[in-house]
Design a protein around this motif. Structure first.
Motif, mmCIF file in Angstrom:
data_model
loop_
_atom_site.group_PDB
_atom_site.id
_atom_site.type_symbol
_atom_site.label_atom_id
_atom_site.label_comp_id
_atom_site.label_asym_id
_atom_site.label_seq_id
_atom_site.Cartn_x
_atom_site.Cartn_y
_atom_site.Cartn_z
ATOM 1 N N LEU A 258 0.025 -3.872 -10.717
ATOM 2 C CA LEU A 258 -0.657 -4.218 -9.475
ATOM 3 C C LEU A 258 0.316 -4.855 -8.479
ATOM 4 C CD1 LEU A 258 -3.610 -3.898 -8.677
ATOM 5 C CD2 LEU A 258 -3.862 -6.358 -9.011
ATOM 6 N N ALA A 259 1.163 -5.757 -8.998
ATOM 7 C CA ALA A 259 2.107 -6.452 -8.119
ATOM 8 C C ALA A 259 3.036 -5.447 -7.447
ATOM 9 C CB ALA A 259 2.917 -7.471 -8.923
ATOM 10 N N VAL A 260 3.550 -4.542 -8.247
ATOM 11 C CA VAL A 260 4.476 -3.544 -7.692
ATOM 12 C C VAL A 260 3.762 -2.709 -6.635
ATOM 13 C CG1 VAL A 260 5.768 -1.459 -8.227
ATOM 14 C CG2 VAL A 260 5.951 -3.453 -9.708
ATOM 15 N N SER A 261 2.558 -2.293 -6.948
ATOM 16 C CA SER A 261 1.829 -1.441 -6.011
ATOM 17 C C SER A 261 1.551 -2.181 -4.702
ATOM 18 C CB SER A 261 0.551 -0.947 -6.700
ATOM 19 O OG SER A 261 -0.496 -0.873 -5.800
ATOM 20 N N LEU A 262 1.184 -3.466 -4.817
ATOM 21 C CA LEU A 262 0.903 -4.239 -3.601
ATOM 22 C C LEU A 262 2.154 -4.394 -2.741
ATOM 23 C CD1 LEU A 262 -1.435 -7.081 -4.921
ATOM 24 C CD2 LEU A 262 -2.038 -5.156 -3.454
ATOM 25 N N ILE A 263 3.253 -4.718 -3.391
ATOM 26 C CA ILE A 263 4.492 -4.910 -2.624
ATOM 27 C C ILE A 263 4.868 -3.622 -1.915
ATOM 28 C CG2 ILE A 263 6.980 -5.346 -2.822
ATOM 29 C CD1 ILE A 263 6.292 -7.228 -5.163
ATOM 30 N N PHE A 264 4.814 -2.538 -2.680
ATOM 31 C CA PHE A 264 5.230 -1.263 -2.099
ATOM 32 C C PHE A 264 4.337 -0.858 -0.925
ATOM 33 C CE2 PHE A 264 8.100 -1.282 -5.325
ATOM 34 C CZ PHE A 264 8.806 -0.113 -5.490
ATOM 35 N N ASN A 265 3.047 -1.024 -1.099
ATOM 36 C CA ASN A 265 2.141 -0.670 -0.008
ATOM 37 C C ASN A 265 2.397 -1.518 1.222
ATOM 38 O OD1 ASN A 265 0.750 1.453 -1.125
ATOM 39 N ND2 ASN A 265 -0.607 0.100 -2.280
ATOM 40 N N GLY A 266 2.671 -2.797 0.987
ATOM 41 C CA GLY A 266 2.966 -3.700 2.108
ATOM 42 C C GLY A 266 4.203 -3.236 2.851
ATOM 43 N N VAL A 267 5.252 -2.946 2.088
ATOM 44 C CA VAL A 267 6.508 -2.532 2.716
ATOM 45 C C VAL A 267 6.307 -1.232 3.494
ATOM 46 C CG1 VAL A 267 8.829 -1.654 2.231
ATOM 47 C CG2 VAL A 267 7.998 -3.711 1.084
ATOM 48 N N ILE A 268 5.582 -0.294 2.880
ATOM 49 C CA ILE A 268 5.377 1.000 3.548
ATOM 50 C C ILE A 268 4.604 0.823 4.856
ATOM 51 C CG2 ILE A 268 4.206 3.234 3.368
ATOM 52 C CD1 ILE A 268 4.851 3.104 0.337
ATOM 53 N N LEU A 269 3.555 0.007 4.810
ATOM 54 C CA LEU A 269 2.778 -0.209 6.035
ATOM 55 C C LEU A 269 3.615 -0.879 7.115
ATOM 56 C CD1 LEU A 269 -0.741 -1.293 4.750
ATOM 57 C CD2 LEU A 269 -0.101 0.803 5.941
ATOM 58 N N MET A 270 4.448 -1.825 6.705
ATOM 59 C CA MET A 270 5.288 -2.514 7.684
ATOM 60 C C MET A 270 6.236 -1.516 8.347
ATOM 61 S SD MET A 270 7.785 -5.719 6.988
ATOM 62 C CE MET A 270 9.299 -4.795 6.809
ATOM 63 N N MET A 271 6.832 -0.673 7.516
ATOM 64 C CA MET A 271 7.766 0.323 8.059
ATOM 65 C C MET A 271 7.045 1.301 8.988
ATOM 66 S SD MET A 271 10.496 -0.623 7.105
ATOM 67 C CE MET A 271 11.068 -1.848 5.975
ATOM 68 N N LEU A 272 5.857 1.691 8.586
ATOM 69 C CA LEU A 272 5.089 2.601 9.447
ATOM 70 C C LEU A 272 4.791 1.933 10.787
ATOM 71 C CD1 LEU A 272 2.492 4.342 7.112
ATOM 72 C CD2 LEU A 272 4.343 5.404 8.408
ATOM 73 N N GLY A 273 4.501 0.633 10.714
ATOM 74 C CA GLY A 273 4.212 -0.114 11.941
ATOM 75 C C GLY A 273 5.414 -0.114 12.873
ATOM 76 N N ILE A 274 6.573 -0.361 12.305
ATOM 77 C CA ILE A 274 7.797 -0.390 13.124
ATOM 78 C C ILE A 274 8.006 0.979 13.769
ATOM 79 C CG2 ILE A 274 10.312 -0.541 13.042
ATOM 80 C CD1 ILE A 274 9.993 -2.672 10.873
ATOM 81 N N ILE A 275 7.873 2.028 12.960
ATOM 82 C CA ILE A 275 8.046 3.378 13.507
ATOM 83 C C ILE A 275 7.015 3.627 14.602
ATOM 84 C CG2 ILE A 275 7.978 5.852 12.941
ATOM 85 C CD1 ILE A 275 8.951 5.036 10.119
ATOM 86 N N GLY A 276 5.790 3.134 14.361
ATOM 87 C CA GLY A 276 4.723 3.304 15.348
ATOM 88 C C GLY A 276 5.059 2.660 16.688
ATOM 89 N N GLU A 277 5.692 1.475 16.643
ATOM 90 C CA GLU A 277 6.073 0.802 17.891
ATOM 91 C C GLU A 277 6.978 1.700 18.738
ATOM 92 O OE1 GLU A 277 5.269 -2.121 19.202
ATOM 93 O OE2 GLU A 277 4.033 -2.845 17.534
ATOM 94 N N TYR A 278 7.885 2.355 18.051
ATOM 95 C CA TYR A 278 8.805 3.243 18.781
ATOM 96 C C TYR A 278 8.080 4.503 19.249
ATOM 97 C CZ TYR A 278 12.841 0.409 17.650
ATOM 98 O OH TYR A 278 13.720 -0.626 17.586
ATOM 99 N N ILE A 279 7.276 5.089 18.361
ATOM 100 C CA ILE A 279 6.587 6.334 18.737
ATOM 101 C C ILE A 279 5.665 6.086 19.931
ATOM 102 C CG2 ILE A 279 4.927 8.082 17.980
ATOM 103 C CD1 ILE A 279 6.135 7.980 15.253
ATOM 104 N N GLY A 280 4.974 4.952 19.937
ATOM 105 C CA GLY A 280 4.086 4.624 21.052
ATOM 106 C C GLY A 280 4.855 4.614 22.365
ATOM 107 N N ARG A 281 6.060 4.045 22.307
ATOM 108 C CA ARG A 281 6.861 3.977 23.535
ATOM 109 C C ARG A 281 7.403 5.352 23.920
ATOM 110 N NH1 ARG A 281 6.497 -0.815 21.374
ATOM 111 N NH2 ARG A 281 6.502 -2.665 22.709
#
Ligand code: UDP
Ligand code: MG
Length: 317
Positions: free
Chosen positions: A266-289
């Motif tokens: 569970l811990a591994v899955s939570l960490i990984f999902n968190g990291v993936i969402l954060m990265m997607l968010g960063i990419i999203g900031e650029y794509i939006g612009r």
């Protein structure tokens, strides 16, 4: 010919705009050279436009640009610069936090031959601890992330030469971070230092949400580092997973403790999902612009312009 254009963005500044007009007039009159004060009303919902329109009627040096709605501080500055005609253009906040008297020092430097003279804050009075700390951190974070030499603790209070102003107007990018763009264009630049005063009246027009958007614009338009972060973190996480995989295989082959893995899974899955969402968010900031750029909408819409047809008053001076 107009020598100096002073660009003043105003958003709900009914409490200060009269006073800032007076102070600016006082200072600019001492130059004995023709100047214009351009107030850019960024969709104020109070009496600001009426007050400025009145001033505009009585003073031939004053102009008013009314936006069709609130487009934001950086856009208001851009509109003022686009519509200015002075040989030197000064951008200053309406709330008198940037003392108008400093403009005279800027003009001196300009006459010495500098094309950009920016005001660097030695101290900020009357601002919250939170604002001071986050601003200090932000300027340093940004300069560590970008190869453009953007001076720290420097706002938009600055003087730019006509040729710099023209170059700035030719840059059509959306989500502008004006103080970064001015550094990016180059030319001969220098600083004058000053102490930032308290706001004359009223409250800040930069709530946390606007501040965050502003900071994000600064970082995304001047640095790819956040995107690279995904690569680094990706490698790191992939490496760690590989090691963990080896451990899991060994445990499976050589022990019988493989069932009790619920917590770690569970811990591994939570960490990984968190990291993936954060990265997607960063990419999203650029794509939006990127999307904003692709739409190619105008930066701002002007509802009305007052005082620009008063003509050249150089004959009187
Ligand atoms: N401003 C603007 N549009 C906005 C927000 C602010 O034109 O959406 C103007 C505001 O009237 C002021 C300047 O930008 O002249 C700087 O804003 P403020 O002094 O509130 O920011 P702070 O000094 O608190 O960072
Ligand atoms: Mg202010």
């Amino acid at each position: 010919m107009i020598r100096y254009s002073i660009v003043v963005p105003v958003f709900n500044e009914e409490l200060v705009v009269e006073e800032s007009y007076k102070r600016l007039k006082q200072v600019m009159d001492t130059t004995n050279e023709p100047y214009e004060l351009i107030f850019v009303n960024d969709g104020s919902r109070d009496k600001t436009p009426e007050i400025v329109a009145k001033i505009c009627e009585n003073d031939k040096n004053v102009r008013l640009i009314n936006f069709s709605r609130n487009f934001g501080h950086q856009t208001a500055i851009t509109a003022g610069m686009d519509n200015s005609s002075g040989q030197a253009v000064v951008v200053i906040d309406a709330d008198l936090q940037d003392p108008p008297e400093v403009i005279l020092q800027m003009i001196e430097k300009w006459k010495e031959g500098y094309d950009v003279v920016y005001g660097q804050r030695l101290k900020r009075k009357g601002e919250t601890f939170f604002k001071k700390v986050t601003a200090k951190m932000f300027y340093r974070l940004l300069s560590s992330m970008t190869s453009v030499d953007i001076p720290v603790d420097t706002g938009d209070f600055r003087l730019i030469d006509r040729k710099v102003c023209d170059v700035m107007s030719s840059l059509t990018e959306q989500n502008r971070y004006v103080r970064g763009l001015v550094s990016w264009v180059g030319f001969r630049q220098t600083a004058v230092t000053y102490v930032r005063d308290e706001r004359f009246a009223g409250e800040t027009k930069y709530p946390l949400k606007k501040m965050l958007k502003f900071a994000m614009d600064g970082i995304t338009t001047f640095s790819y580092k956040p995107l690279k972060l995904s690569t680094y973190v990706g490698f790191l996480v992939a490496g760690a997973s590989f090691i963990y995989l080896l451990v899991v295989i060994c445990l499976r082959l050589f022990t019988d403790a493989t069932v009790a893995g619920w917590a770690s899974t569970l811990a591994v899955s939570l960490i990984f999902n968190g990291v993936i969402l954060m990265m997607l968010g960063i990419i999203g900031e650029y794509i939006g612009r990127i999307y904003d750029e692709a739409k190619g909408r105008p930066l701002y819409i002007i509802r009305e312009k007052l005082g620009f047809d008063k003509g050249d008053d150089s004959a009187e001076k």
